[in-house]
Scaffold this active site. Structure first.
Site, short mmCIF file in Angstrom:
data_model
loop_
_atom_site.label_atom_id
_atom_site.label_comp_id
_atom_site.label_asym_id
_atom_site.label_seq_id
_atom_site.Cartn_x
_atom_site.Cartn_y
_atom_site.Cartn_z
N LYS A 194 49.23 40.21 24.18
CA LYS A 194 50.26 41.12 23.18
C LYS A 194 50.60 40.12 22.03
CE LYS A 194 54.21 44.11 22.86
NZ LYS A 194 55.30 44.69 23.72
N ARG A 216 60.19 38.81 18.13
CA ARG A 216 59.68 38.50 19.59
C ARG A 216 58.75 37.35 19.79
NH1 ARG A 216 62.17 43.12 20.62
NH2 ARG A 216 61.21 45.36 20.22
N LYS A 248 46.87 44.24 22.86
CA LYS A 248 47.59 44.89 21.91
C LYS A 248 47.93 44.20 20.83
CE LYS A 248 52.05 47.05 21.67
NZ LYS A 248 53.24 47.18 22.43
C1 PBG Z 1 57.86 47.10 23.53
C2 PBG Z 1 56.63 48.18 23.09
C3 PBG Z 1 56.25 48.05 21.78
C4 PBG Z 1 55.04 48.67 21.70
C5 PBG Z 1 54.87 49.25 22.84
N1 PBG Z 1 55.77 48.66 23.85
C6 PBG Z 1 56.78 47.14 20.51
C7 PBG Z 1 57.07 45.59 20.48
O1 PBG Z 1 56.70 45.01 21.31
O2 PBG Z 1 58.09 45.57 19.68
C8 PBG Z 1 54.58 49.06 20.35
C9 PBG Z 1 53.65 50.25 20.25
C10 PBG Z 1 53.22 50.87 18.96
O3 PBG Z 1 53.30 50.10 17.98
O4 PBG Z 1 52.69 51.77 18.92
N2 PBG Z 1 57.80 46.69 24.59
#
Ligand code: PBG
Length: 323
Positions: A194, A216, A248
């Site tokens: 991620k 983050r 992701k």
């Molecule tokens: C947070 C999380 C995020 C998304 C899914 N779970 C955002 C982040 O990491 O800040 C993003 C999903 C999206 O943008 O559709 N745990």
């Protein structure tokens, strides 16, 4: 305790609902659940995706099932009054997410697959995915809290608990807790690769989870990093007992998806995130135009090796018979 992969979790009939060969069978629809009754509010930048109270969401999922959508990912959105420094409400069985999962499983049983998002960013006052001490995220205390949240989701009947936080060692701890409590059929989907991406904006609005300070980048991956880190993260999650690995975002990382899916022997999911969705929805306001774009995008995930595709386009793509 030894952590064994349980092939049963992959082959159990209800799991087959999410491991389709075709694009339509691979799609998962995300939802945002809030407290209250009759709530159905539009999310800025994400036309077609609403924040819904449990009653509205259950009706929505029932309608989705009637057009053939069987897999759902649920994010619990908490009000400010339920947020604190430790994110404790996220592990509360009476919160909207847990209540909704219980009702869904009572009503639909194995006809649907329910995946739940386990993270701290929607329940902490500071909006970070971990607990903060002296201004920095502390990994191990965060993992302890994530275990509590995940157990509460599993208790409510979630088929898969999805770990989206990126703390180190959380897959092992959650898997171990599930085994110890006898929750052997609850799967773990881990966000293995991620990135600290700029494509999450609309989601943070939707889930009211934007960090109040900092970013983050201490735990999410650097978008410039090479494949080695991606493979390392994926292999670690496999060793720790993850059943499905998530990459992701999607579109900017198709190369990573291809690389991980060809190197790691686990089902691989991809998240076609909120910023990717907004770009399409803002640009392609006419349905014909959108049809072609969506088919092209979803096809690219499949071609790159995705077994599961989490996408806000799911309802329209399946509903209109595009896939
Ligand atoms: C947070 C999380 C995020 C998304 C899914 N779970 C955002 C982040 O990491 O800040 C993003 C999903 C999206 O943008 O559709 N745990």
């Amino acid at each position: 305790m030894e952590i064994r992969p349980r092939i049963n979790r992959w082959t159990h009939s209800r799991r087959n609902l999410v491991f389709g060969q075709s694009i339509a069978e691979s799609l998962v629809q995300p939802h945002f659940v809030v407290s209250g009754k009759g709530v159905n509010e539009q999310i800025h930048g994400m036309p077609g995706i609403n924040r819904q109270s449990s009653d509205v969401l259950i009706k929505q999922i029932s309608d989705d099932l009637s057009i053939g959508i069987t897999s759902h990912m649920i994010f619990g959105v908490l009000e400010d009054q339920h947020k604190d420094e430790n994110g404790t409400s996220a592990a509360d069985d009476q919160m909207p997410l847990q209540q909704t999962v219980r009702k869904l499983k009572e009503k639909f049983g194995d006809q649907i697959v329910v995946m739940t998002d386990s993270c701290l960013c929607t329940s902490t006052a500071h909006g970070h995915c971990g607990l903060i001490q002296d201004g920095v995220i502390v990994n191990d205390a965060s993992v302890d809290m994530l275990v509590k949240i995940s157990l509460s989701h599993a208790n409510s009947g979630a088929d898969y608990v999805c770990l989206s936080d990126m703390m180190d060692g959380r897959v092992r701890s959650v898997r171990r807790a599930f085994e110890e409590k006898g929750m052997r059929s609850t799967g773990v989907l881990s966000y293995s690769v991620k990135y600290a991406s700029s494509f999450y904006g609309p989601f943070r609005d939707a889930a009211s989870s934007a960090p109040t300070f900092g970013d983050r980048s201490s735990h999410q991956m650097d978008p410039r990093s090479d494949y080695k880190e991606a493979i390392l993260e994926a292999e670690m999650d496999v060793r720790e007992g993850s059943d499905i690995l998530m990459i992701k975002p999607g579109l900017p990382y198709l190369d990573v998806l291809r690389e991980v899916s060809s190197k790691v022997n686990r089902p691989v999911a991809v998240y076609n995130v909120s910023g990717e969705y907004s770009m399409v929805m803002e640009h392609a306001t006419d349905v014909e135009n959108r049809h072609k774009m969506v088919v092209e995008i979803l096809g690219s995930f499949k071609r790159a090796g995705a077994d599961i595709i989490v996408s806000y386009h799911t309802r329209e793509a399946v509903g209109r018979g595009w896939v």
